[in-house]
Design an enzyme around this catalytic site. Sequence first.
Site, PDB file in Angstrom:
ATOM      1  NE  ARG A 174      -8.334   0.577   3.439  1.00 55.17           N
ATOM      2  CZ  ARG A 174      -8.199   0.564   4.764  1.00 55.17           C
ATOM      3  NH1 ARG A 174      -7.459   1.481   5.364  1.00 55.17           N
ATOM      4  NH2 ARG A 174      -8.771  -0.370   5.498  1.00 55.17           N
TER       5      ARG A 174
ATOM      6  CG  ASN B  12      -8.042   5.519   6.089  1.00 64.14           C
ATOM      7  OD1 ASN B  12      -7.918   4.850   5.064  1.00 64.14           O
ATOM      8  ND2 ASN B  12      -8.719   5.095   7.131  1.00 64.14           N
TER       9      ASN B  12
ATOM     10  CD  GLN C 259      -2.707   1.499   2.319  1.00 57.93           C
ATOM     11  OE1 GLN C 259      -2.120   1.943   3.300  1.00 57.93           O
ATOM     12  NE2 GLN C 259      -4.024   1.297   2.295  1.00 57.93           N
TER      13      GLN C 259
ATOM     14  CG  HIS D  71      -3.761   5.018   1.889  1.00 54.97           C
ATOM     15  ND1 HIS D  71      -5.120   5.166   2.059  1.00 54.97           N
ATOM     16  CD2 HIS D  71      -3.246   4.910   3.156  1.00 54.97           C
ATOM     17  CE1 HIS D  71      -5.411   5.148   3.341  1.00 54.97           C
ATOM     18  NE2 HIS D  71      -4.289   4.995   4.035  1.00 54.97           N
TER      19      HIS D  71
ATOM     20  CG  ASN E 121      -5.830  11.943   9.706  1.00 55.70           C
ATOM     21  OD1 ASN E 121      -5.335  12.171  10.806  1.00 55.70           O
ATOM     22  ND2 ASN E 121      -5.503  10.890   8.981  1.00 55.70           N
TER      23      ASN E 121
ATOM     24  N   GLY F 263      -8.501  -6.041  10.389  1.00 58.59           N
ATOM     25  CA  GLY F 263      -7.412  -5.241  10.909  1.00 58.59           C
ATOM     26  C   GLY F 263      -6.932  -5.689  12.268  1.00 58.59           C
TER      27      GLY F 263
END
Length: 363
Positions: free
Chosen positions: A229, A180, A100, A177, A237, A315
Amino acid sequence: MASDVLFTPTQLGALKLKNRFVMAPLTRSRANEMGVPADFATEYYAQRAGAGLIITEATQASFQGMGYPRTPGLHTKAQMVRWKEIVDAVHGAGSKIVSQIWHVGRVAAAANRGVKADVVAPSVVPAPGQIYTDASGFVAHDVPRALATDEIGATAKEFATAARHAIDLGFDGVEVHSANGYLLHQFLSTNVNKRADRYGGSIENRIRMPLEVIDAVIAEVGSNRVGVRVSPGHQFNGIEEDEMVPLYEKYIAELDKRDLAYLHVMRPTANTVEEDVVALARGCFSGPMIVAGGYDADSATAVIAEGTAAAVAFGQSFIANPDLPERVRRRAALNAPDEATFYTPGRAGYTDYPVLAAEETRA
């Protein structure tokens, strides 16, 4: 009760998986300040090769992309030597592994880097809250500078170069990525991306930078070895996404045109949106999907059996249970994760979780 569907093989682009268990990308902060994974990271990953697919912890394509302490990179010789050992160990234990690749953008403190590099973001909008540093404990995030328009192509090239390194080292693929709250997600957002050039404003403009990065990676290694992803509605964040549904309808529809190996969809960790983001993604994406976010064996079985997902990423349960698939197969109890050691250096809470003894029977 989990059925046998989790243990059937599946195909994600060029990747043929032995089962539907995916080890989610998990930041563990066991590298050194130069982004070289610890020598015992090889053992950590090999321990978890019961998964059909391992997605590595997020790995920066350059020092500029490094934000937290002790996260690994894929852009120096020393980093690549260690990753080669990890890849070979995972393959030797019978699993597939993808890298990733990320860039943290504004979620950074320059003090966490072994090499000086600017903290950058779509716009001069610092991340809220604080970030941990080994040097000074928790500090405010650095105020980023805005990436210049002509720097975005260079950032895309860094991702592509890291992807080439990954494939040359033997990784089975790469995952970009775009989730997130990190750099690509920051470009998608409406509160971090305040740009007035072709990368800001409209939905079409805000998805442009992530798509250019993904296209650069595809051009380098081929679409059938590239996953992406996304995390619609995930406010981690400090991310905000006005008009989240049309944003992801457009973005995922564009991803669908690229014949990716897979789309990796993470559900929000809190009830931040009313929409079922997995259903939203499935309605826009025709290829294989990995889903993540609070699944257990039973709900994973259900989402695969109904045809929504090809595989499910786990996870924290993989952190604490190196032999997670075997525990599910035997219906054995799971170890509880020790959150205090998620990001600490050393082997504790990393390579020392117990595995089932061979003679243990089903609970």
